[in-house]
Design an enzyme around this catalytic site. Structure first.
Site, PDB file in Angstrom:
ATOM      1  N   SER A  13       0.866  -1.185   0.000  1.00 36.64           N
ATOM      2  CA  SER A  13       0.000   0.000   0.000  1.00 36.64           C
ATOM      3  C   SER A  13       0.899   1.230   0.000  1.00 36.64           C
ATOM      4  O   SER A  13       1.759   1.358   0.881  1.00 36.64           O
ATOM      5  CB  SER A  13      -0.899   0.023   1.240  1.00 36.64           C
ATOM      6  OG  SER A  13      -1.796  -1.063   1.226  1.00 36.64           O
ATOM      7  N   ALA A 257       7.870  -0.822  11.065  1.00 32.94           N
ATOM      8  CA  ALA A 257       6.596  -0.266  10.600  1.00 32.94           C
ATOM      9  C   ALA A 257       6.797   1.156  10.112  1.00 32.94           C
ATOM     10  O   ALA A 257       7.648   1.894  10.623  1.00 32.94           O
ATOM     11  CB  ALA A 257       5.550  -0.294  11.722  1.00 32.94           C
ATOM     12  N   LYS A 258       5.999   1.542   9.125  1.00 32.95           N
ATOM     13  CA  LYS A 258       6.082   2.905   8.597  1.00 32.95           C
ATOM     14  C   LYS A 258       5.802   3.931   9.688  1.00 32.95           C
ATOM     15  O   LYS A 258       6.463   4.967   9.777  1.00 32.95           O
ATOM     16  CB  LYS A 258       5.066   3.080   7.467  1.00 32.95           C
ATOM     17  CG  LYS A 258       5.311   2.241   6.225  1.00 32.95           C
ATOM     18  CD  LYS A 258       4.148   2.382   5.256  1.00 32.95           C
ATOM     19  CE  LYS A 258       4.294   1.459   4.055  1.00 32.95           C
ATOM     20  NZ  LYS A 258       3.099   1.477   3.190  1.00 32.95           N
ATOM     21  N   ARG A 259       4.788   3.616  10.513  1.00 30.22           N
ATOM     22  CA  ARG A 259       4.377   4.599  11.529  1.00 30.22           C
ATOM     23  C   ARG A 259       5.465   4.864  12.559  1.00 30.22           C
ATOM     24  O   ARG A 259       5.457   5.897  13.231  1.00 30.22           O
ATOM     25  CB  ARG A 259       3.095   4.139  12.224  1.00 30.22           C
ATOM     26  CG  ARG A 259       3.226   2.836  12.989  1.00 30.22           C
ATOM     27  CD  ARG A 259       1.931   2.467  13.700  1.00 30.22           C
ATOM     28  NE  ARG A 259       2.009   1.172  14.334  1.00 30.22           N
ATOM     29  CZ  ARG A 259       1.727   0.028  13.729  1.00 30.22           C
ATOM     30  NH1 ARG A 259       1.356   0.046  12.464  1.00 30.22           N
ATOM     31  NH2 ARG A 259       1.806  -1.117  14.377  1.00 30.22           N
ATOM     32  N   ARG A 261       8.556   5.099  11.743  1.00 30.22           N
ATOM     33  CA  ARG A 261       9.655   5.721  10.987  1.00 30.22           C
ATOM     34  C   ARG A 261      10.860   4.781  10.837  1.00 30.22           C
ATOM     35  O   ARG A 261      12.016   5.182  11.047  1.00 30.22           O
ATOM     36  CB  ARG A 261      10.080   7.046  11.629  1.00 30.22           C
ATOM     37  CG  ARG A 261       8.965   8.077  11.685  1.00 30.22           C
ATOM     38  CD  ARG A 261       9.447   9.426  12.182  1.00 30.22           C
ATOM     39  NE  ARG A 261       8.378  10.397  12.253  1.00 30.22           N
ATOM     40  CZ  ARG A 261       7.911  11.073  11.198  1.00 30.22           C
ATOM     41  NH1 ARG A 261       8.432  10.865  10.003  1.00 30.22           N
ATOM     42  NH2 ARG A 261       6.940  11.959  11.350  1.00 30.22           N
TER      43      ARG A 261
END
Length: 284
Positions: A13, A257-259, A261
């Site tokens: 995504s 995870a992207k969140r 960073r």
């Protein structure tokens, strides 16, 4: 042994830049297809209109090419195929398997917390009386289309025949023939009035349309297989084999995870890391 019928996919995504965890998942899928003499399809799962951005999608192609991966074109972008998902939702609705849910996320959380087992409970609801539902729709109130587990169980005569093959390993060591447990997820959201289709419905439609025979992905999505297997049965779609793989973690033990960073592939590339070095670091 070569299996040209082996078809898997990598389906990110574009809500942020890819990191090591994405690279590990992509390499796992692409290398499995190469070893089998099959194909790995790239799919862009961009149904989140708020968080998905063109620059992130462009970076997906750039990062995967840097890793040395190749894929067929055109690439299926979910945002361009909403009619396919709408048709599946209509089929389920016409068979009485969905209902409009007007509860907010906070109200859902409160309903779950008030259940006998609290946070261990999944949400189960039901359609409102026709008159009240019509009034709220007319008033423009937001709602979600939810799959009714009770109606689905009646339609299938129970969930006892819902099974799937796990060729990898689930978070609890699950392997082999696995009974699906859709009750774990409760009445899941299939679409929202303002956002459109939800992940579970889109992914089973896409996997069927693209002829996916092997779903290779992280263990964090193991339980998602339960409801996806249910949707496959309700929509008479083929069931691929599943291969869930381990998740990469940071030094503190948390998964990348992207969140949080996590260091991105763009940053690694900018620091001078080569694809060969990263591949070796990830075990390829």
């Amino acid at each position: 042994m070569s299996d040209p019928g082996f078809v898997t996919r990598f389906a990110p995504s574009p809500t942020g830049y890819l990191h090591r965890g994405h690279a590990f998942s992509a390499l796992t899928a692409f290398e499995a297809a190469r070893a089998a003499g099959g194909r790995c399809i790239l799919r862009i799962e961009d149904i989140d209109r708020i968080r998905c951005r063109p620059e992130y999608e462009a970076a997906v192609y750039e990062d995967l090419a840097w890793l040395g991966l190749e894929w067929g074109t055109p690439v299926r972008r979910q945002s361009e195929h909403m009619a396919d998902y709408g048709a599946a939702l209509r089929e389920l609705s016409e068979r009485g398997l969905t209902y409009r849910c007007f509860r907010t996320r906070r109200e859902i959380a409160e309903a779950i917390e008030s259940a006998p087992h609290g946070a261990l409970e999944a949400f189960h609801g039901a359609a409102l009386p026709a008159e009240e539902e019509a009034r709220r729709v007319e008033a423009g109130e937001p709602y979600a289309w939810r799959l009714s587990l009770a109606a689905a169980e009646r339609a299938l005569g129970g969930f006892g025949d819902l099974i799937f093959v796990e060729e990898g390993e689930g978070p609890g060591g699950e392997h082999g023939l696995i009974p699906a447990r859709p009750e774990v997820g409760g009445d899941v959201v299939l679409a929202r009035k303002d956002v459109g289709v939800a992940y579970h419905l889109a992914v089973v439609v896409d996997d069927a349309l693209q002829g996916i025979t092997q779903v290779i992905r992280g263990r964090d999505l193991f339980e998602a297989t339960y409801v996806q297997r249910l949707l496959q049965a309700l929509l008479a779609l083929p069931t691929p084999a599943y291969r869930h793989h381990r998740l990469l973690t940071a030094p503190d033990g948390k998964r990348l995870a992207k969140r949080d960073r996590a260091q991105t592939l763009r940053e690694l590339r900018g620091s001078g890391m080569t694809p060969r070095t990263l591949r070796g670091e990830l075990g390829f």
